[in-house]
Design an enzyme around this catalytic site. Structure first.
Site, PDB file in Angstrom:
ATOM      1  N   ASP A   7       9.235 -88.134 -16.244  1.00 28.69           N
ATOM      2  CA  ASP A   7       9.580 -89.554 -16.077  1.00 28.69           C
ATOM      3  C   ASP A   7      10.733 -89.828 -15.122  1.00 28.69           C
ATOM      4  O   ASP A   7      11.387 -90.863 -15.208  1.00 28.69           O
ATOM      5  CB  ASP A   7       9.927 -90.132 -17.455  1.00 28.69           C
ATOM      6  CG  ASP A   7      11.008 -89.317 -18.156  1.00 28.69           C
ATOM      7  OD1 ASP A   7      11.731 -88.584 -17.462  1.00 28.69           O
ATOM      8  OD2 ASP A   7      11.124 -89.423 -19.392  1.00 28.69           O
ATOM      9  N   GLU A  25       3.530 -83.702 -19.477  1.00 26.40           N
ATOM     10  CA  GLU A  25       4.368 -84.495 -20.391  1.00 26.40           C
ATOM     11  C   GLU A  25       4.026 -85.986 -20.244  1.00 26.40           C
ATOM     12  O   GLU A  25       4.878 -86.840 -19.992  1.00 26.40           O
ATOM     13  CB  GLU A  25       5.873 -84.254 -20.173  1.00 26.40           C
ATOM     14  CG  GLU A  25       6.706 -84.690 -21.375  1.00 26.40           C
ATOM     15  CD  GLU A  25       8.191 -84.426 -21.223  1.00 26.40           C
ATOM     16  OE1 GLU A  25       8.639 -83.299 -21.482  1.00 26.40           O
ATOM     17  OE2 GLU A  25       8.930 -85.373 -20.845  1.00 26.40           O
ATOM     18  N   GLU A  50      13.257 -94.483 -16.896  1.00 27.63           N
ATOM     19  CA  GLU A  50      12.230 -93.496 -17.251  1.00 27.63           C
ATOM     20  C   GLU A  50      10.979 -94.099 -17.879  1.00 27.63           C
ATOM     21  O   GLU A  50       9.859 -93.638 -17.624  1.00 27.63           O
ATOM     22  CB  GLU A  50      12.823 -92.428 -18.176  1.00 27.63           C
ATOM     23  CG  GLU A  50      13.817 -91.490 -17.503  1.00 27.63           C
ATOM     24  CD  GLU A  50      15.210 -92.067 -17.359  1.00 27.63           C
ATOM     25  OE1 GLU A  50      15.467 -93.181 -17.870  1.00 27.63           O
ATOM     26  OE2 GLU A  50      16.052 -91.417 -16.716  1.00 27.63           O
ATOM     27  N   HIS A  91      24.298 -88.346 -20.709  1.00 20.90           N
ATOM     28  CA  HIS A  91      24.183 -88.592 -19.265  1.00 20.90           C
ATOM     29  C   HIS A  91      23.335 -89.796 -18.887  1.00 20.90           C
ATOM     30  O   HIS A  91      23.282 -90.185 -17.725  1.00 20.90           O
ATOM     31  CB  HIS A  91      23.567 -87.361 -18.577  1.00 20.90           C
ATOM     32  CG  HIS A  91      22.102 -87.174 -18.905  1.00 20.90           C
ATOM     33  ND1 HIS A  91      21.100 -87.836 -18.240  1.00 20.90           N
ATOM     34  CD2 HIS A  91      21.474 -86.431 -19.835  1.00 20.90           C
ATOM     35  CE1 HIS A  91      19.929 -87.494 -18.738  1.00 20.90           C
ATOM     36  NE2 HIS A  91      20.128 -86.647 -19.716  1.00 20.90           N
ATOM     37  N   ARG A 133      21.414 -93.100 -17.757  1.00 20.77           N
ATOM     38  CA  ARG A 133      21.853 -94.266 -16.972  1.00 20.77           C
ATOM     39  C   ARG A 133      22.028 -95.513 -17.835  1.00 20.77           C
ATOM     40  O   ARG A 133      22.959 -96.285 -17.634  1.00 20.77           O
ATOM     41  CB  ARG A 133      20.842 -94.578 -15.864  1.00 20.77           C
ATOM     42  CG  ARG A 133      21.083 -93.796 -14.601  1.00 20.77           C
ATOM     43  CD  ARG A 133      19.995 -94.027 -13.578  1.00 20.77           C
ATOM     44  NE  ARG A 133      20.068 -93.001 -12.543  1.00 20.77           N
ATOM     45  CZ  ARG A 133      20.541 -93.199 -11.326  1.00 20.77           C
ATOM     46  NH1 ARG A 133      20.956 -94.390 -10.968  1.00 20.77           N
ATOM     47  NH2 ARG A 133      20.575 -92.220 -10.453  1.00 20.77           N
ATOM     48  N   HIS A 135      27.424 -83.258 -17.356  1.00 16.35           N
ATOM     49  CA  HIS A 135      26.500 -83.554 -16.251  1.00 16.35           C
ATOM     50  C   HIS A 135      27.307 -83.863 -14.987  1.00 16.35           C
ATOM     51  O   HIS A 135      28.410 -84.412 -15.071  1.00 16.35           O
ATOM     52  CB  HIS A 135      25.667 -84.769 -16.688  1.00 16.35           C
ATOM     53  CG  HIS A 135      24.510 -85.111 -15.800  1.00 16.35           C
ATOM     54  ND1 HIS A 135      24.667 -85.632 -14.542  1.00 16.35           N
ATOM     55  CD2 HIS A 135      23.169 -85.022 -16.000  1.00 16.35           C
ATOM     56  CE1 HIS A 135      23.484 -85.844 -14.003  1.00 16.35           C
ATOM     57  NE2 HIS A 135      22.554 -85.485 -14.873  1.00 16.35           N
TER      58      HIS A 135
HETATM   59  C1  UD1 Z   1      18.069 -87.889 -13.609  1.00 10.68           C
HETATM   60  C2  UD1 Z   1      16.822 -88.623 -14.078  1.00 10.68           C
HETATM   61  C3  UD1 Z   1      16.785 -88.691 -15.598  1.00 10.68           C
HETATM   62  C4  UD1 Z   1      16.986 -87.330 -16.229  1.00 10.68           C
HETATM   63  C5  UD1 Z   1      18.214 -86.681 -15.653  1.00 10.68           C
HETATM   64  C6  UD1 Z   1      18.309 -85.273 -16.176  1.00 10.68           C
HETATM   65  C7  UD1 Z   1      16.037 -90.443 -12.624  1.00 10.68           C
HETATM   66  C8  UD1 Z   1      16.191 -91.856 -12.261  1.00 10.68           C
HETATM   67  N1  UD1 Z   1      16.867 -90.004 -13.585  1.00 10.68           N
HETATM   68  O1  UD1 Z   1      19.183 -88.690 -13.980  1.00 10.68           O
HETATM   69  O2  UD1 Z   1      15.523 -89.201 -15.997  1.00 10.68           O
HETATM   70  O3  UD1 Z   1      17.133 -87.489 -17.605  1.00 10.68           O
HETATM   71  O4  UD1 Z   1      18.122 -86.633 -14.229  1.00 10.68           O
HETATM   72  O5  UD1 Z   1      19.566 -84.740 -15.994  1.00 10.68           O
HETATM   73  O6  UD1 Z   1      15.230 -89.769 -12.073  1.00 10.68           O
HETATM   74  N2  UD1 Z   1      24.529 -84.699  -9.324  1.00 10.68           N
HETATM   75  C9  UD1 Z   1      25.087 -83.656  -8.645  1.00 10.68           C
HETATM   76  N3  UD1 Z   1      24.481 -82.438  -8.702  1.00 10.68           N
HETATM   77  C10 UD1 Z   1      23.370 -82.205  -9.424  1.00 10.68           C
HETATM   78  C11 UD1 Z   1      22.810 -83.280 -10.129  1.00 10.68           C
HETATM   79  C12 UD1 Z   1      23.388 -84.524 -10.058  1.00 10.68           C
HETATM   80  O7  UD1 Z   1      26.101 -83.806  -7.991  1.00 10.68           O
HETATM   81  O8  UD1 Z   1      22.879 -81.075  -9.443  1.00 10.68           O
HETATM   82  C13 UD1 Z   1      25.173 -86.034  -9.246  1.00 10.68           C
HETATM   83  C14 UD1 Z   1      24.960 -86.714  -7.896  1.00 10.68           C
HETATM   84  O9  UD1 Z   1      26.111 -87.452  -7.562  1.00 10.68           O
HETATM   85  C15 UD1 Z   1      23.812 -87.679  -8.206  1.00 10.68           C
HETATM   86  C16 UD1 Z   1      24.145 -88.079  -9.626  1.00 10.68           C
HETATM   87  O10 UD1 Z   1      24.614 -86.888 -10.242  1.00 10.68           O
HETATM   88  O11 UD1 Z   1      23.761 -88.752  -7.308  1.00 10.68           O
HETATM   89  C17 UD1 Z   1      23.029 -88.674 -10.433  1.00 10.68           C
HETATM   90  O12 UD1 Z   1      21.837 -87.911 -10.313  1.00 10.68           O
HETATM   91  P1  UD1 Z   1      20.414 -88.644 -10.484  1.00 10.68           P
HETATM   92  O13 UD1 Z   1      19.331 -87.632 -10.347  1.00 10.68           O
HETATM   93  O14 UD1 Z   1      20.345 -89.831  -9.613  1.00 10.68           O
HETATM   94  O15 UD1 Z   1      20.446 -89.220 -11.951  1.00 10.68           O
HETATM   95  P2  UD1 Z   1      20.617 -88.513 -13.340  1.00 10.68           P
HETATM   96  O16 UD1 Z   1      21.499 -89.355 -14.168  1.00 10.68           O
HETATM   97  O17 UD1 Z   1      20.931 -87.086 -13.154  1.00 10.68           O
HETATM   98  N1  UDP Z   2      20.420 -78.198 -20.100  1.00  9.81           N
HETATM   99  C1  UDP Z   2      20.987 -77.109 -19.450  1.00  9.81           C
HETATM  100  N2  UDP Z   2      22.328 -77.119 -19.206  1.00  9.81           N
HETATM  101  C2  UDP Z   2      23.136 -78.152 -19.576  1.00  9.81           C
HETATM  102  C3  UDP Z   2      22.541 -79.275 -20.224  1.00  9.81           C
HETATM  103  C4  UDP Z   2      21.175 -79.271 -20.452  1.00  9.81           C
HETATM  104  O1  UDP Z   2      20.294 -76.153 -19.124  1.00  9.81           O
HETATM  105  O2  UDP Z   2      24.337 -78.080 -19.339  1.00  9.81           O
HETATM  106  C5  UDP Z   2      18.969 -78.194 -20.360  1.00  9.81           C
HETATM  107  C6  UDP Z   2      18.546 -78.507 -21.778  1.00  9.81           C
HETATM  108  O3  UDP Z   2      18.507 -77.354 -22.584  1.00  9.81           O
HETATM  109  C7  UDP Z   2      17.171 -79.111 -21.574  1.00  9.81           C
HETATM  110  C8  UDP Z   2      17.320 -79.854 -20.262  1.00  9.81           C
HETATM  111  O4  UDP Z   2      18.433 -79.249 -19.594  1.00  9.81           O
HETATM  112  O5  UDP Z   2      16.192 -78.104 -21.380  1.00  9.81           O
HETATM  113  C9  UDP Z   2      17.564 -81.305 -20.534  1.00  9.81           C
HETATM  114  O6  UDP Z   2      18.034 -81.894 -19.394  1.00  9.81           O
HETATM  115  P1  UDP Z   2      18.798 -83.271 -19.373  1.00  9.81           P
HETATM  116  O7  UDP Z   2      19.458 -83.503 -20.670  1.00  9.81           O
HETATM  117  O8  UDP Z   2      19.616 -83.247 -18.148  1.00  9.81           O
HETATM  118  O9  UDP Z   2      17.612 -84.304 -19.134  1.00  9.81           O
HETATM  119  P2  UDP Z   2      16.612 -85.088 -20.092  1.00  9.81           P
HETATM  120  O10 UDP Z   2      15.902 -84.098 -20.953  1.00  9.81           O
HETATM  121  O11 UDP Z   2      17.423 -86.073 -20.847  1.00  9.81           O
HETATM  122  O12 UDP Z   2      15.703 -85.779 -19.136  1.00  9.81           O
END
Ligand code: UD1
Ligand code: UDP
Length: 383
Positions: free
Chosen positions: A98, A120, A134, A210, A212, A243
């Site tokens: 999602d 999924e 999502e 984490h 949004r 995160h």
């Molecule tokens: C995204 C997904 C969310 C999922 C989450 C898992 C969307 C809209 N959201 O949200 O569904 O639950 O990932 O974690 O697709 N960043 C880094 N390095 C990384 C990852 C993130 O620096 O490796 C920072 C960046 O500044 C980035 C921000 O985190 O712009 C947000 O990342 P983004 O993928 O936009 O949203 P998430 O909140 O991570």
């Molecule tokens: N996870 C990880 N390291 C972390 C936090 C989460 O490997 O520091 C793993 C967690 O075990 C799960 C997945 O990341 O498998 C979940 O990701 P996240 O919570 O970022 O996203 P969501 O499931 O909410 O979309």
């Protein structure tokens, strides 16, 4: 015979963790050519997973930007995939879950009339703004997809109610397949602080937040509730792998640094994370994936959200919706700290999400769709 070319597209940490075992299973089948394209919507957090599962993508769109907007993820994914789809010419594109990568990946394939398989599929909260974006991403992906791999019976039922009946398979969740390979007895953590913890003698609370839709007041409430709990239960240890979202980093640090029993650490590699979960006392989270993993490991979960698209473990009694109000979170956690019977009642292992065979079911269902086998896999049934 020409192989079926399956292109798996993913970009964030949770998609990678849940697609990694499937990519391996697909690659092991001689009738399939498995190709991977990562959008790298997450850069560092994705790379942690790719390296843990030894996956080297053939294509990497490298789209991530600091504090990226939803539009920028979507546009950069769509543009990047146009070239990849043209060059790779897959028979099927697989997307997962999602995220914005999921939706834009499905849309890019649809624009080229390439069938999409949605892994999924069918999770629903029935609230377009929670989880945001999502809930809309998975609905939109469902409309575009040709094959629907629903983890549970309830997920399939959601899709049927929307009129999706063709190519609908009940497979279990691939995250349980991943868990079977990651949790090990006697595991040594990469993150050094985690090796020093006395897991038998101390109540370790694993915390992640984490989402949004929780940015702003809900996240402030979560942080403030954890701060209160940490001060009231000095014998407990709160471990929070934070995160990399700049907003989350800032809020966690502002509200929780300086407390002696709160450990703020960088995002963990998946092996560290799963093994920490297997050793903890309690999980507090707004994550989707953790709600599936922790019940399989027999760990109680307090969900820091107003709703969940994963009702199965709530019904099984191992997951509780604690909400995003400070008082509600504190009260729910207090009960589990103070009342051993309440904690024990939530600590039995349940597996409503999978039996570790989701990837082989999905692979067989793909072969069935392309006419290589005469029947699909039998449905996943939890009990
Ligand atoms: C995204 C997904 C969310 C999922 C989450 C898992 C969307 C809209 N959201 O949200 O569904 O639950 O990932 O974690 O697709 N960043 C880094 N390095 C990384 C990852 C993130 O620096 O490796 C920072 C960046 O500044 C980035 C921000 O985190 O712009 C947000 O990342 P983004 O993928 O936009 O949203 P998430 O909140 O991570
Ligand atoms: N996870 C990880 N390291 C972390 C936090 C989460 O490997 O520091 C793993 C967690 O075990 C799960 C997945 O990341 O498998 C979940 O990701 P996240 O919570 O970022 O996203 P969501 O499931 O909410 O979309």
């Amino acid at each position: 015979m020409k192989k079926i070319k399956v292109l798996s597209v993913f970009g964030t940490r949770p998609e990678a963790i849940k697609m990694a075992p499937l990519v391996r299973t697909l690659a092991a089948d001689e009738r399939i050519e498995s190709v991977v394209c990562v959008t790298a919507q997450h850069r560092q957090m994705l790379d942690q997973v790719l390296s843990a599962f030894s996956i080297v993508p053939q294509y990497d769109l490298n789209i991530m930007q600091p504090s990226q907007t939803l539009s920028s993820i979507t546009v950069r994914t769509l543009t990047g995939l146009e070239r990849v789809l043209e060059e790779a010419g897959p028979d099927l594109v697989l997307v997962h879950g999602d995220t914005s990568t999921t939706f834009a990946g499905a849309l890019a394939a649809f624009y080229r009339k390439i069938p999409v398989g949605h892994v999924e599929a069918g999770l629903r909260s029935f609230d377009k703004y929670s989880p945001y974006p999502e809930e809309a991403n998975r609905r939109l992906t469902g409309v575009l997809a040709e094959l629907h791999f629903a983890p549970t019976q309830q997920n399939a039922e959601n899709l049927r109610r929307e009129g999706t009946v063709k190519n609908l398979f009940i497979t279990g969740n691939t995250v349980i397949d991943a868990l079977h390979t990651t949790v090990q007895e006697g595991y040594r953590f990469e993150q050094p602080e985690l090796n020093a913890i006395d897991y038998a003698g101390r109540k370790v609370v694993l915390l992640t937040a984490h989402r949004r839709e929780n940015y702003g007041q809900p996240m402030e409430n979560i942080v403030s509730a954890v701060s209160e709990l940490a001060q009231n239960y000095p014998e407990a240890l709160f471990v929070y792998p934070v995160h990399l979202s700049p907003y989350v980093q800032q809020t966690a640090k502002a509200g929780l640094s300086g407390l002696p029993n709160v450990l703020l650490i960088p995002p963990l590699g998946v092996l560290d994370m799963h093994n920490l979960m297997a050793r903890c006392h309690l999980v507090m989270t707004d994550s989707g994936g953790l709600q599936e993993e922790a019940p399989a490991l027999g760990k109680p979960v307090l969900v820091l959200r107003r709703e969940t698209e994963r009702p199965e473990a709530v019904e099984a009694g191992t997951v509780l919706l604690a909400g995003t109000e400070r008082e509600g979170i504190v009260a729910a956690a207090r009960r589990l700290f103070d009342d051993p019977a309440a904690w024990k009642a939530m600590s039995h292992a349940v597996n409503p999400y999978g039996d570790g065979k989701a990837c082989s079911r999905i692979t067989r269902d793909i072969l069935y769709y392309f006419g290589c086998v005469s029947s699909p896999a039998s449905d996943f049934a939890p009990f």
